[in-house]
Enzyme design. Structure first.
Site, PDB file in Angstrom:
ATOM      1  N   ASP A  64      47.827  46.890  29.153  1.00 38.05           N
ATOM      2  CA  ASP A  64      47.491  48.201  28.597  1.00 38.05           C
ATOM      3  C   ASP A  64      46.362  47.994  27.599  1.00 38.05           C
ATOM      4  OD1 ASP A  64      49.228  50.164  29.726  1.00 38.05           O
ATOM      5  OD2 ASP A  64      50.871  49.481  28.454  1.00 38.05           O
TER       6      ASP A  64
ATOM      7  N   THR B 119      41.480  51.442  33.521  1.00 39.57           N
ATOM      8  CA  THR B 119      40.196  50.774  33.363  1.00 39.57           C
ATOM      9  C   THR B 119      40.332  49.333  33.836  1.00 39.57           C
ATOM     10  OG1 THR B 119      40.550  50.008  31.079  1.00 39.57           O
ATOM     11  CG2 THR B 119      39.672  52.232  31.370  1.00 39.57           C
TER      12      THR B 119
ATOM     13  N   VAL C 123      43.280  44.401  34.652  1.00 35.49           N
ATOM     14  CA  VAL C 123      43.758  45.785  34.767  1.00 35.49           C
ATOM     15  C   VAL C 123      44.171  46.252  33.378  1.00 35.49           C
ATOM     16  CG1 VAL C 123      45.413  47.339  35.864  1.00 35.49           C
ATOM     17  CG2 VAL C 123      44.597  45.304  37.084  1.00 35.49           C
ATOM     18  N   GLU C 124      43.564  47.326  32.917  1.00 38.80           N
ATOM     19  CA  GLU C 124      43.852  47.859  31.577  1.00 38.80           C
ATOM     20  C   GLU C 124      44.153  49.353  31.698  1.00 38.80           C
ATOM     21  OE1 GLU C 124      44.079  46.351  28.681  1.00 38.80           O
ATOM     22  OE2 GLU C 124      42.958  44.453  28.786  1.00 38.80           O
ATOM     23  N   THR C 125      45.434  49.689  31.860  1.00 39.27           N
ATOM     24  CA  THR C 125      45.789  51.105  31.829  1.00 39.27           C
ATOM     25  C   THR C 125      45.781  51.579  30.377  1.00 39.27           C
ATOM     26  OG1 THR C 125      48.137  50.479  31.856  1.00 39.27           O
ATOM     27  CG2 THR C 125      47.125  51.072  33.962  1.00 39.27           C
TER      28      THR C 125
END
Length: 603
Positions: free
Chosen positions: A214, A225, A301-303
């Protein structure tokens, strides 16, 4: 049909497929015993470590396509779970590679407060092998899934872990029980957890790494993102594959599932969006940087933590579906490319080319390109609380800005790689790191006197505070030198005609941003251990001046031209001490040798 020629058709098909799969997913929500904790609580909660192990065990017991491996021990005694999912039941590294399929390694909970990857990954495995919703996706790839990497941090569980995160109600802590950040540990490998990960990587040699997180840092419309290495640290052929696969197909397909997708957002100025965003090349302490050294595309992966937890989990889930769908459409394309790049790395190490420069560090240029940033209206106010300005976001007022994106990296420091490095047996911590990364090496059977290139250091400066449990070397000057060094029996020779040569270069070249020197593993070479008493050196200096006119002239020149030297009795006497046979010839000398001539390689 040529790979590029199918891109447009594939994009159209992907969007249609995405709509169909989304409808199927909505009509087939898991029920009962196979719901994850997140699903069963409408994404209010996530499971604990013991629940995760139990769920992984049930998956392995229920499906012959899943094997659970419990590997290593954390400082608090927890094993790291690894699920291998294969339609061919190819659970060993040898069997997995023999299938010819791409192998995808998915990390979750490297930062256990950032947990969507775990819940998304468990649901994805279930839908591959239990519900069968995505069973066909195993036709193209094998999944190696680590649902909880930071196992101890995961169990520092509570509601007060990330200050403005929008769910789940409780989660784990960012760091390990030793208060170390696993996503700063890929190269120095201080933690037992990372040494387990490196062992998994070295055995399975995945073709693609996916590392789930995250992010915060700013507020915007995106719920997903991503970061990808595009600089010189990753082979251009793999950069081109990423552009076609991810930017051309996978990300548009994920957007077609209702997600708002963007490159990773790092504001140049946290209080002024208009100044733009940056995308720096990753250093090898990070998953993306380390993957690049290993010739593996690595997706960060960056939510967005301000979006609700369900949005973050489903975005990660849909991304995994689209990655595996892409690998199924183009079977073994990535694996073939990765193998070719590995072969080129091996071939590069068979000859020394003083004109070839391998990049170690990068800097961003001031050149930018326009970027359509989907953000929110903001206001900048003077704060009576902090006494500074306060950027306030207006999430009910979406706004698209055209802002500059700075992502053009240029090489700052580079080196001509040798044919091999020689590491003295006394550097036990360095040798442990070489072995932890699975680097091929051989051990000297007896003492060997070798002519090597190495470095002499001066003006070392250390950071004022610890970082990741170590005091880093902040700055130094180095001068390349050649000398003969006798390496004792047991010393290691690390050749660079190997697949992981780039890892060896970054570990052992002092100017590498995460070199073992800069992390403090060789600090003892900067410590002077023998000294000359002034009353001894005064007498010896006079004798040296009397018998050596050239030395006398050099000394008098320094006294007349260098005021700091002239004013320091210690420096004046050291001038002579350094020129005696009593001076320590290992002081400030890098003990790791570079072998650049084939005839100097030990037989």
């Amino acid at each position: 049909m040529h790979r590029q020629a199918v891109l447009f058709c594939a994009l159209v098909g992907v969007h249609l497929l995405g709509s169909i799969l989304l409808e199927q997913a909505m009509a087939a929500e898991p029920a009962g015993e196979w719901q994850t904790r997140a699903e069963a609580t409408n994404y209010r909660r996530t499971s604990r470590y013991d629940e995760d192990i139990a769920y992984a065990q049930r998956l392995a017991a229920a499906s012959p396509l899943v094997q659970l491996q419990l590997l290593g021990k954390s400082p608090e005694g927890r094993a790291i779970p690894v699920l291998v999912v294969s339609k061919d039941k190819a659970f060993t590294p040898e069997a997995a590679r023999a299938t010819g399929k791409d192998i995808v390694l998915v990390n979750a909970a490297i930062h256990p407060g950032e947990i969507p990857g775990k819940d998304a990954g468990f649901a994805f495995v279930r839908d591959l092998v239990i519900s069968g919703k995505h069973a066909a996706l195993l036709d193209g790839a094998i999944l190696v899934f680590i649902p909880v990497f930071g196992v101890d941090g995961h169990e520092r569980f509570g509601p007060y872990t990330r200050i403005n995160q929008n769910g789940p109600e409780e989660s784990g802590w960012r760091t390990t029980a030793q208060n170390l950040n696993l996503n700063r540990d890929f190269l120095k490998a201080d933690t037992p957890e990372m040494r387990v990960w490196l062992n998994v990587f070295e055995r399975y040699l995945p073709d693609l790494i996916v590392d789930t997180h995250d992010t915060d840092g700013a507020d915007y419309q995106y719920n997903l993102t991503y970061g990808l290495e595009t600089g010189a640290s990753l082979d251009p052929a793999l950069v081109a594959w990423q552009k076609v696969a991810f930017e051309g197909e996978i990300f548009p397909a994920v957007a077609g599932r209702g997600h708002v997708v963007s490159p990773y957002i790092i504001l140049r100025d946290s209080k002024d969006v208009s100044k733009g965003i940056t995308q720096d090349p990753s250093e090898p302490r990070f998953s993306t940087g380390y993957g690049a050294l290993q010739n593996r595309p690595t997706l960060l992966v960056e939510t967005h933590m301000l979006k609700d937890y369900k949005s973050r989990v489903t975005a990660t889930y849909d991304l995994l579906v689209e990655i595996f769908a892409h690998l199924k459409r183009y079977p073994s394309e990535l694996r073939t490319l990765v193998a070719r790049v590995d072969e080129q790395t091996v071939a590069r190490g068979r000859r020394y080319d003083p004109n070839f420069r391998y990049p170690l560090t990068f800097k961003l240029s001031e050149h930018s390109r326009p970027f359509q940033f989907q953000g929110f209206e903001t206001t900048l106010e003077l704060s009576a609380v902090s006494g500074s300005t306060w950027l306030r976001y207006e999430p009910t007022k979406p706004k698209t800005f055209t802002i500059p994106l700075f992502d053009e990296a240029t090489v700052e420091k580079a080196v001509a790689p040798p044919l091999a490095y020689v590491v003295p047996v006394s550097l036990t911590e360095v040798i442990d790191k070489i072995k932890a990364h699975g680097l091929r090496h051989r051990t000297l059977d007896g003492p060997s006197t070798l002519t090597v290139e190495t470095y002499e250091f001066s003006a070392p400066v250390w950071e004022a505070a610890p970082f990741e449990g170590r005091i880093r070397l902040k700055d130094f000057k180095l001068t390349p030198i050649r000398r003969q060094i006798t390496y004792p029996a047991g010393s290691l020779v690390v050749p660079l005609d190997q697949r992981a040569a780039n890892v060896a270069i970054h570990l052992l070249e002092p100017q590498g941003p995460d070199s073992l020197l800069q992390w403090g593993f060789l600090d003892a070479i900067f410590e002077q251990k023998e000294y000359a008493e002034a009353y001894v050196m005064e007498k010896m200096a006079r004798e040296m001046l009397a018998r050596d006119p050239k030395l006398k002239a050099e000394f008098e020149r320094k006294v007349s031209e260098e005021s700091a030297f002239a004013a320091s009795p210690e420096a004046r006497l050291e001038f002579f001490y350094r020129r005696t046979p009593y001076w320590d010839d290992r002081y400030n000398i890098y003990p790791i040798g570079r072998l650049t001539a084939p005839e100097n390689l030990p037989k």
